[in-house]
Design a protein around this motif. Structure first.
Motif, PDB file in Angstrom:
ATOM      1  N   HIS A 291      -0.494   3.395  14.392  1.00 22.52           N
ATOM      2  CA  HIS A 291       0.823   2.865  14.031  1.00 22.52           C
ATOM      3  C   HIS A 291       0.768   1.925  12.816  1.00 22.52           C
ATOM      4  CE1 HIS A 291      -0.757  -0.387  16.541  1.00 22.52           C
ATOM      5  NE2 HIS A 291       0.081  -1.176  15.908  1.00 22.52           N
ATOM      6  N   ARG A 292      -0.427   1.539  12.408  1.00 19.62           N
ATOM      7  CA  ARG A 292      -0.556   0.658  11.241  1.00 19.62           C
ATOM      8  C   ARG A 292      -0.612   1.426   9.928  1.00 19.62           C
ATOM      9  NH1 ARG A 292      -5.756  -2.402  13.070  1.00 19.62           N
ATOM     10  NH2 ARG A 292      -6.268  -0.220  13.109  1.00 19.62           N
TER      11      ARG A 292
ATOM     12  N   GLY B  34       0.855   3.166   6.859  1.00 21.43           N
ATOM     13  CA  GLY B  34       2.125   3.097   6.132  1.00 21.43           C
ATOM     14  C   GLY B  34       2.408   4.385   5.384  1.00 21.43           C
ATOM     15  N   ARG B  35       1.610   4.642   4.334  1.00 25.58           N
ATOM     16  CA  ARG B  35       1.772   5.863   3.543  1.00 25.58           C
ATOM     17  C   ARG B  35       0.533   6.061   2.680  1.00 25.58           C
ATOM     18  NH1 ARG B  35       4.373   1.797   0.864  1.00 25.58           N
ATOM     19  NH2 ARG B  35       4.218   1.739  -1.387  1.00 25.58           N
TER      20      ARG B  35
ATOM     21  N   PHE C 139      -1.809   2.847   2.197  1.00 22.96           N
ATOM     22  CA  PHE C 139      -1.115   1.587   2.473  1.00 22.96           C
ATOM     23  C   PHE C 139      -0.972   1.402   3.978  1.00 22.96           C
ATOM     24  CE2 PHE C 139       0.140   2.239  -1.912  1.00 22.96           C
ATOM     25  CZ  PHE C 139      -0.012   0.964  -2.421  1.00 22.96           C
ATOM     26  N   THR C 140      -1.225   0.183   4.401  1.00 24.33           N
ATOM     27  CA  THR C 140      -1.134  -0.146   5.817  1.00 24.33           C
ATOM     28  C   THR C 140       0.191  -0.837   6.108  1.00 24.33           C
ATOM     29  OG1 THR C 140      -2.234  -2.269   5.471  1.00 24.33           O
ATOM     30  CG2 THR C 140      -3.630  -0.391   6.032  1.00 24.33           C
ATOM     31  N   ARG C 141       0.513  -0.870   7.384  1.00 23.66           N
ATOM     32  CA  ARG C 141       1.737  -1.525   7.844  1.00 23.66           C
ATOM     33  C   ARG C 141       1.334  -2.574   8.863  1.00 23.66           C
ATOM     34  NH1 ARG C 141       6.233   2.420   9.890  1.00 23.66           N
ATOM     35  NH2 ARG C 141       4.519   3.681   9.199  1.00 23.66           N
ATOM     36  N   ARG C 142       1.836  -3.765   8.686  1.00 26.80           N
ATOM     37  CA  ARG C 142       1.548  -4.840   9.653  1.00 26.80           C
ATOM     38  C   ARG C 142       2.367  -4.632  10.912  1.00 26.80           C
ATOM     39  NH1 ARG C 142      -0.837  -9.815   7.058  1.00 26.80           N
ATOM     40  NH2 ARG C 142      -0.973 -10.419   9.227  1.00 26.80           N
ATOM     41  N   SER C 143       1.775  -5.030  11.999  1.00 25.01           N
ATOM     42  CA  SER C 143       2.458  -4.952  13.280  1.00 25.01           C
ATOM     43  C   SER C 143       2.606  -6.375  13.797  1.00 25.01           C
ATOM     44  CB  SER C 143       1.651  -4.085  14.244  1.00 25.01           C
ATOM     45  OG  SER C 143       2.285  -4.042  15.492  1.00 25.01           O
TER      46      SER C 143
ATOM     47  N   ASP D 146      -4.421  -0.513   0.233  1.00 24.72           N
ATOM     48  CA  ASP D 146      -3.460  -1.573  -0.088  1.00 24.72           C
ATOM     49  C   ASP D 146      -3.590  -2.102  -1.521  1.00 24.72           C
ATOM     50  OD1 ASP D 146      -2.234  -1.418   2.386  1.00 24.72           O
ATOM     51  OD2 ASP D 146      -3.545  -2.920   3.282  1.00 24.72           O
TER      52      ASP D 146
END
Length: 138
Positions: free
Chosen positions: A35-36, A38-39, A62-66, A130
């Motif tokens: 789930h982290r 991003g794209r 790219f990661t996504r913060r949770s 990132d």
């Protein structure tokens, strides 16, 4: 003009292999990050479609913060992607001979170099994590 035409024809023949390898790298990033994730963005000469024979394909994961949960350092994330790619490749019995990776985790910008194809002329995808500067250049 002949030389440019030959270069363009060569690159068109490589595009399917490049796109397949980029798709495999994206799948590994998705599996490694869950789930982290991003794209995945294409950057560099391939994104601008000005690559030449021998050019690598550069991508940024790219990661996504949770919430407040830290995603991790780029080198750590690339280790996870390396592991996920290894797991994916072992599912294809005959492809291991054509596949190689090099993790450069002690550089200022850590890179995972993924190589696919014959030893003399593999397709190369360089993965970073990132990094917004290459995206800004495109």
């Amino acid at each position: 003009m002949e030389m440019l035409g030959a270069m363009d024809q060569h690159m068109q023949q490589l595009r399917d292999t490049q796109q397949g390898l980029v798709a495999t790298v994206e799948l590994a990033c998705r599996r490694a990050l869950g789930h982290r994730f991003g794209r995945l963005m294409l950057v560099g000469s391939a994104a601008l479609r000005v690559e030449t024979p021998g050019s690598d394909v550069d991508v940024v994961c790219f990661t996504r913060r949770s919430g407040t949960e830290a995603v991790g350092l780029p080198a750590h994330i690339l280790h996870q992607v390396h592991w996920a790619l290894t797991e994916l490749i072992t599912q294809y019995a005959d492809s291991g001979n054509s596949f190689n990776m090099e993790l450069i985790d002690d550089a200022r910008v850590p890179i995972l170099r993924v190589l696919w194809g014959p030893a003399g002329s593999p397709v190369a995808v360089d993965v970073s994590v990132d990094q917004s500067r290459p995206v800004d250049h495109v």
